[in-house]
Write an enzyme that holds these catalytic residues in place. Structure first.
Site, mmCIF file in Angstrom:
data_model
loop_
_atom_site.group_PDB
_atom_site.id
_atom_site.type_symbol
_atom_site.label_atom_id
_atom_site.label_comp_id
_atom_site.label_asym_id
_atom_site.label_seq_id
_atom_site.Cartn_x
_atom_site.Cartn_y
_atom_site.Cartn_z
ATOM 1 N N ASP A 153 -5.386 -6.511 5.886
ATOM 2 C CA ASP A 153 -6.598 -5.816 5.455
ATOM 3 C C ASP A 153 -7.685 -6.849 5.138
ATOM 4 O OD1 ASP A 153 -8.312 -3.894 4.541
ATOM 5 O OD2 ASP A 153 -7.179 -3.383 2.738
ATOM 6 N N TYR A 179 0.797 -1.234 0.000
ATOM 7 C CA TYR A 179 0.000 0.000 0.000
ATOM 8 C C TYR A 179 0.829 1.284 0.000
ATOM 9 C CZ TYR A 179 -4.036 -3.008 1.026
ATOM 10 O OH TYR A 179 -5.020 -3.967 0.967
ATOM 11 N N ASP A 216 -11.165 -8.282 7.601
ATOM 12 C CA ASP A 216 -12.567 -8.195 7.174
ATOM 13 C C ASP A 216 -13.260 -9.554 7.308
ATOM 14 O OD1 ASP A 216 -12.223 -5.522 6.628
ATOM 15 O OD2 ASP A 216 -13.283 -5.599 4.712
ATOM 16 N N ASP A 268 -3.187 -18.359 2.659
ATOM 17 C CA ASP A 268 -4.369 -19.047 2.123
ATOM 18 C C ASP A 268 -4.869 -20.110 3.096
ATOM 19 O OD1 ASP A 268 -1.914 -20.153 1.505
ATOM 20 O OD2 ASP A 268 -2.438 -20.803 -0.508
ATOM 21 N N LYS A 284 3.240 -15.412 2.488
ATOM 22 C CA LYS A 284 3.156 -16.263 1.300
ATOM 23 C C LYS A 284 4.590 -16.493 0.825
ATOM 24 C CE LYS A 284 0.471 -18.299 -1.755
ATOM 25 N NZ LYS A 284 -0.134 -19.591 -1.418
#
Ligand SMILES: NC(=O)c1ccc[n+]([C@@H]2O[C@H](COP(=O)([O-])OP(=O)(O)OC[C@H]3O[C@@H](n4cnc5c(N)ncnc54)[C@H](O)[C@@H]3O)[C@@H](O)[C@H]2O)c1
Length: 368
Positions: free
Chosen positions: A254, A146, A258, A230, A197
């Site tokens: 992020d 970001y 959620d 994942d 990852k």
């Protein structure tokens, strides 16, 4: 985490930026509850409102006055924000300047998002109890995907190329990992799970791996666990009870938080803190400005009020924080909620109910 001690009884100044849409609606209720808590516990809080919203930006072209962040850093104990975003500003200029500007400008590197289920009926998973959903996500807040590194080549042609790079620094990774481990120690949690990852992101997430091993060694009393993101996303909805502290990079945090919000009842109840331990920090509900609900009375103020709880904790007012959390928990258990949670109350009615419960001193903590 390392609350700023309430320096004697000098006022703690709090900047309140309601923002746009339902940000204004929920910030008004958060303000009400904060004032009630201040009265009940004689807290030396001084609230100041800043109307830096889309209307002001469209009228003046200014998002935030020059020097505003310096003023907050030097003269305010905390910042509370509602939410930013308005369809009349499609490039989100004012939201980016104010929200991201504050996170980056004040170096608020910890995005803390507690995921706590206050009533089992709010959880979309079958058979999960309150104690099964109770963890925090530590999201790195100043680096990663970001930071806006990249560009377009041959934009708007058939040969367009877009490059968007991630940025991870050893210092940035070390400090978010350390914050997560320190929080686990402080709150008596046995395990910290780091998600990356690194099987595919061979450079950046390898840095996370090496940093994690080094920081974990500083906290031998805490079990250091690793999952690929994942797998972790799947485990969060399969068996959330296994998690206490999750720490990860900006983008994964992020997304995961959620998912966490959904586990606890939806965006309307999810709080967050943007912290730089020991410095002026910022608190906001996770949700956005939901323009279609603005002023309708349908916005749930609980995410904003639970963000006030995080703010009170950080300002060193643990008893008041516990009491506000207790009145929120009771209102959720009793179904005294806005329509998103199946209730019939308006935004203002929920705020009134919480503030009155605090002022009547009959809230759960008060009754022992
Ligand atoms: N931190 C922020 O300020 C922030 C965060 C996310 C999105 N945004 C901005 O907000 C605007 C709207 O974005 P969006 O629609 O994708 O996300 P949103 O979170 O504003 O709303 C999505 C949906 O979730 C529900 N919802 C959200 N908060 C609720 C609440 N308190 N009570 C009841 N229901 C609630 C509503 O049904 C809403 O339509 C955009 O401009 C976006 O960029 C801002």
């Amino acid at each position: 985490m390392n609350p700023i001690p309430p320096r004697d009884r000098r006022p703690q100044r709090i900047a309140v930026l309601p923002g746009d849409g339902i940000g204004k609606d929920v910030a008004a209720e958060a303000w009400k509850v904060l004032e009630a808590a201040a009265e009940r516990f004689a807290l030396p809080l001084e609230l100041r409102r800043f109307d830096w919203d889309a209307d002001r930006y469209l009228a003046t072209g200014e998002t935030m006055p020059a020097g505003a962040l310096d003023e907050f850093r030097d003269h305010y104990s905390a910042i509370f924000m509602g939410a930013f975003g308005d369809p009349r500003v499609p490039d989100m200029k004012h939201a980016a300047d104010i929200l991201l500007g504050t996170r980056f400008g004040l170096d608020l590197y910890v995005n803390l998002r507690p995921v706590k289920l206050y009533d089992a009926r709010l959880c979309p998973l079958k058979g999960k109890r309150e104690q099964d959903v109770d963890f925090v996500v530590f999201r790195e807040n100043t680096e990663g995907a970001y930071v806006g590194l990249g560009g377009n080549f041959k934009k708007h042609t058939a040969d367009e190329v877009a490059v968007q790079e991630e940025l991870h620094t050893r210092k940035g990774v070390d400090r978010i990992l350390r914050a997560a481990f320190a929080w686990a120690v402080e709150h008596g949690k046995p395990r910290v799970c780091m998600a990356d990852k690194s099987n595919v992101m061979r450079y950046a997430h390898d840095l996370w791996q090496r940093s994690f091993a080094a920081v974990a060694a500083e906290y031998p009393q805490i079990e250091a666990q690793h999952m690929f993101v994942d797998a972790l996303a799947m485990q969060m909805v399969r068996a959330p009870e296994q998690f206490q502290v999750i720490v990860t990079n900006n983008m994964f945090g992020d997304i995961l938080s959620d998912v966490g919000a959904a586990l606890q009842g939806g965006l309307g109840v999810a709080p967050s803190a943007n912290l730089h331990p020991g410095r002026t920090s910022m608190f906001e509900p996770v949700h956005g400005s939901a323009p279609k609900h603005a002023g309708s009375g349908r916005a749930n103020p609980v995410g904003a009020v639970l963000s006030v709880v995080l703010m009170l904790q950080e300002l060193g007012h643990a008893e008041a924080a516990g009491e506000v959390e207790a009145v929120v928990a009771r209102s959720l258990r009793e179904g005294q909620t806005t329509p998103d949670l199946g209730g019939r109350l308006t935004t203002t009615q929920v705020g009134d109910l919480l503030a009155q419960a605090l002022l009547r001193q009959d809230s759960p903590v008060g009754r022992g």
